[in-house]
Design a protein around this motif. Sequence first.
Motif, PDB file in Angstrom:
ATOM      1  N   LYS A 111       0.843  -1.238   0.119  1.00 49.54           N
ATOM      2  CA  LYS A 111      -0.072   0.133  -0.010  1.00 49.54           C
ATOM      3  C   LYS A 111       0.831   1.041  -0.011  1.00 49.54           C
ATOM      4  O   LYS A 111       0.529   2.325   0.377  1.00 49.54           O
ATOM      5  N   GLN A 112       2.011   1.050  -0.348  1.00 46.97           N
ATOM      6  CA  GLN A 112       2.824   2.401  -0.542  1.00 46.97           C
ATOM      7  C   GLN A 112       2.456   3.186  -1.813  1.00 46.97           C
ATOM      8  O   GLN A 112       2.317   2.674  -2.773  1.00 46.97           O
ATOM      9  N   PRO A 113       2.299   4.454  -1.609  1.00 49.35           N
ATOM     10  CA  PRO A 113       1.920   5.458  -2.657  1.00 49.35           C
ATOM     11  C   PRO A 113       3.056   5.605  -3.503  1.00 49.35           C
ATOM     12  O   PRO A 113       4.063   6.075  -2.938  1.00 49.35           O
ATOM     13  N   TYR A 114       2.909   6.003  -4.762  1.00 52.80           N
ATOM     14  CA  TYR A 114       3.944   6.366  -5.832  1.00 52.80           C
ATOM     15  C   TYR A 114       3.604   7.458  -6.569  1.00 52.80           C
ATOM     16  O   TYR A 114       2.088   7.529  -6.834  1.00 52.80           O
ATOM     17  N   TYR A 115       4.204   8.434  -6.754  1.00 52.14           N
ATOM     18  CA  TYR A 115       3.571   9.428  -7.601  1.00 52.14           C
ATOM     19  C   TYR A 115       4.272   9.530  -8.994  1.00 52.14           C
ATOM     20  O   TYR A 115       5.632   9.147  -9.095  1.00 52.14           O
ATOM     21  N   PHE A 116       3.542   9.633 -10.070  1.00 54.91           N
ATOM     22  CA  PHE A 116       3.804   9.509 -11.536  1.00 54.91           C
ATOM     23  C   PHE A 116       3.767  10.989 -12.076  1.00 54.91           C
ATOM     24  O   PHE A 116       2.705  11.592 -11.827  1.00 54.91           O
ATOM     25  N   HIS A 117       4.777  11.375 -12.842  1.00 59.61           N
ATOM     26  CA  HIS A 117       4.492  12.641 -13.516  1.00 59.61           C
ATOM     27  C   HIS A 117       5.342  12.467 -14.931  1.00 59.61           C
ATOM     28  O   HIS A 117       6.016  11.637 -15.296  1.00 59.61           O
ATOM     29  N   LEU A 118       5.165  13.346 -15.814  1.00 61.12           N
ATOM     30  CA  LEU A 118       5.963  13.362 -17.144  1.00 61.12           C
ATOM     31  C   LEU A 118       7.457  13.958 -16.873  1.00 61.12           C
ATOM     32  O   LEU A 118       7.761  14.700 -16.071  1.00 61.12           O
ATOM     33  N   SER A 119       8.436  13.314 -17.543  1.00 58.67           N
ATOM     34  CA  SER A 119       9.593  13.814 -17.307  1.00 58.67           C
ATOM     35  C   SER A 119       9.957  15.210 -17.400  1.00 58.67           C
ATOM     36  O   SER A 119      10.973  15.715 -16.797  1.00 58.67           O
ATOM     37  N   GLY A 120       9.381  15.834 -18.311  1.00 57.62           N
ATOM     38  CA  GLY A 120       9.356  17.338 -18.360  1.00 57.62           C
ATOM     39  C   GLY A 120       8.757  18.144 -17.141  1.00 57.62           C
ATOM     40  O   GLY A 120       8.767  19.387 -17.320  1.00 57.62           O
ATOM     41  N   GLN A 121       8.053  17.284 -16.482  1.00 54.81           N
ATOM     42  CA  GLN A 121       7.158  18.142 -15.221  1.00 54.81           C
ATOM     43  C   GLN A 121       6.119  19.039 -15.943  1.00 54.81           C
ATOM     44  O   GLN A 121       5.486  19.955 -15.060  1.00 54.81           O
ATOM     45  N   GLN A 122       5.580  18.969 -17.199  1.00 53.73           N
ATOM     46  CA  GLN A 122       4.689  19.782 -17.639  1.00 53.73           C
ATOM     47  C   GLN A 122       3.071  19.191 -17.395  1.00 53.73           C
ATOM     48  O   GLN A 122       3.033  18.116 -17.061  1.00 53.73           O
ATOM     49  N   PRO A 123       2.398  19.984 -17.501  1.00 53.73           N
ATOM     50  CA  PRO A 123       0.784  19.607 -17.430  1.00 53.73           C
ATOM     51  C   PRO A 123       0.569  18.716 -18.392  1.00 53.73           C
ATOM     52  O   PRO A 123       1.147  18.896 -19.579  1.00 53.73           O
ATOM     53  N   PHE A 124      -0.441  17.812 -18.369  1.00 54.69           N
ATOM     54  CA  PHE A 124      -0.926  17.028 -19.360  1.00 54.69           C
ATOM     55  C   PHE A 124      -2.419  16.765 -19.152  1.00 54.69           C
ATOM     56  O   PHE A 124      -3.000  17.425 -18.303  1.00 54.69           O
ATOM     57  N   ALA A 125      -3.119  15.840 -20.010  1.00 55.21           N
ATOM     58  CA  ALA A 125      -4.597  15.771 -20.208  1.00 55.21           C
ATOM     59  C   ALA A 125      -4.828  14.255 -19.935  1.00 55.21           C
ATOM     60  O   ALA A 125      -4.442  13.577 -20.901  1.00 55.21           O
ATOM     61  N   PHE A 126      -5.642  13.974 -18.991  1.00 57.16           N
ATOM     62  CA  PHE A 126      -6.145  12.482 -18.863  1.00 57.16           C
ATOM     63  C   PHE A 126      -7.424  12.370 -19.907  1.00 57.16           C
ATOM     64  O   PHE A 126      -8.142  13.341 -20.197  1.00 57.16           O
ATOM     65  N   ALA A 127      -7.426  11.212 -20.771  1.00 53.77           N
ATOM     66  CA  ALA A 127      -8.912  11.093 -21.260  1.00 53.77           C
ATOM     67  C   ALA A 127     -10.080  11.185 -20.340  1.00 53.77           C
ATOM     68  O   ALA A 127      -9.915  10.296 -19.323  1.00 53.77           O
ATOM     69  N   GLY A 128     -11.262  11.750 -20.724  1.00 56.44           N
ATOM     70  CA  GLY A 128     -12.187  11.754 -19.746  1.00 56.44           C
ATOM     71  C   GLY A 128     -13.512  11.946 -20.462  1.00 56.44           C
ATOM     72  O   GLY A 128     -13.377  12.157 -21.778  1.00 56.44           O
ATOM     73  N   LEU A 129     -14.541  11.612 -19.642  1.00 58.96           N
ATOM     74  CA  LEU A 129     -16.129  11.640 -20.134  1.00 58.96           C
ATOM     75  C   LEU A 129     -16.604  12.391 -19.401  1.00 58.96           C
ATOM     76  O   LEU A 129     -16.576  12.434 -18.216  1.00 58.96           O
ATOM     77  N   TRP A 130     -17.687  13.064 -19.904  1.00 62.53           N
ATOM     78  CA  TRP A 130     -18.455  14.161 -19.149  1.00 62.53           C
ATOM     79  C   TRP A 130     -20.274  13.878 -19.302  1.00 62.53           C
ATOM     80  O   TRP A 130     -20.423  13.561 -20.516  1.00 62.53           O
ATOM     81  N   GLU A 131     -20.810  14.064 -18.105  1.00 60.51           N
ATOM     82  CA  GLU A 131     -22.247  14.307 -18.311  1.00 60.51           C
ATOM     83  C   GLU A 131     -22.754  15.426 -17.527  1.00 60.51           C
ATOM     84  O   GLU A 131     -22.245  16.013 -16.782  1.00 60.51           O
ATOM     85  N   LYS A 132     -24.113  15.651 -17.949  1.00 58.45           N
ATOM     86  CA  LYS A 132     -24.991  16.631 -17.117  1.00 58.45           C
ATOM     87  C   LYS A 132     -26.246  15.901 -16.614  1.00 58.45           C
ATOM     88  O   LYS A 132     -26.759  15.170 -17.221  1.00 58.45           O
TER      89      LYS A 132
END
Length: 224
Positions: A111-132
């Motif tokens: 249960k050890q948490p790990y942090y993942f990010h891009l090597s350039g530390q820039q923001p990125f975008a997850f694929a998402g779906l939205w609803e109203k």
Amino acid sequence: MCGRFTLSVSPVTISQVLGIAKTVNFTPQYNIAPTQMLLAIVYNLDNNQREFKYLRWGLIPAWAKDRTIGTRLINARGETLTEKPSFRTAFQRRRCLVVADGFYEWQAGTKQPYYFHLSGQQPFAFAGLWEKWTSPTQEEVFSCTIVTTEANELLKPVHHRMPVIIPPEDYSLWLDPQITSLETLQSLLQPYPTSEMIAYPVSKLVNSPKHNSADCIAPLGTEN
């Protein structure tokens, strides 16, 4: 899966990297959790432009009787989006980009948490779906889920799933509601390249959503 993530870079950086002219005000978040509001990008058909929108994390289908179903729909398996009633229509018509600059996964067993990010530390975008969703009292709630896929080689020692990260060159393709080819859309739901990511263990402070500081992303043993 993806149950926690971060967004702590400046609004100007987000606008530049995500390709939106306007900036958005927000407070740096180091431990975004389900049911909280997150920053997303949607496509506005009225002006044919991308725009920022805050969405509640945990998708509430339009047909749901109440909002509690959202707590069970924080993630959507990319392989079965066309089969699940909760996600099928949103996958065809209401796709979004969830803005992040890192995410957490917990190693099975320890249960050890790990942090993942891009090597350039820039923001990125997850694929998402939205609803109203409209409540019985006519309250409108805009919500979303994050799409997941099988883990890349970096994540596999920690978890067998990972959130889908959409590369910048495919933002327009993913967001455009006029693109309905399921084969084309499914082709985007791939593990992100291992060579472009970094991971390290972090403090178990992140286990509780009440902890929301830079200590959450500090390498284990270096937090204040």
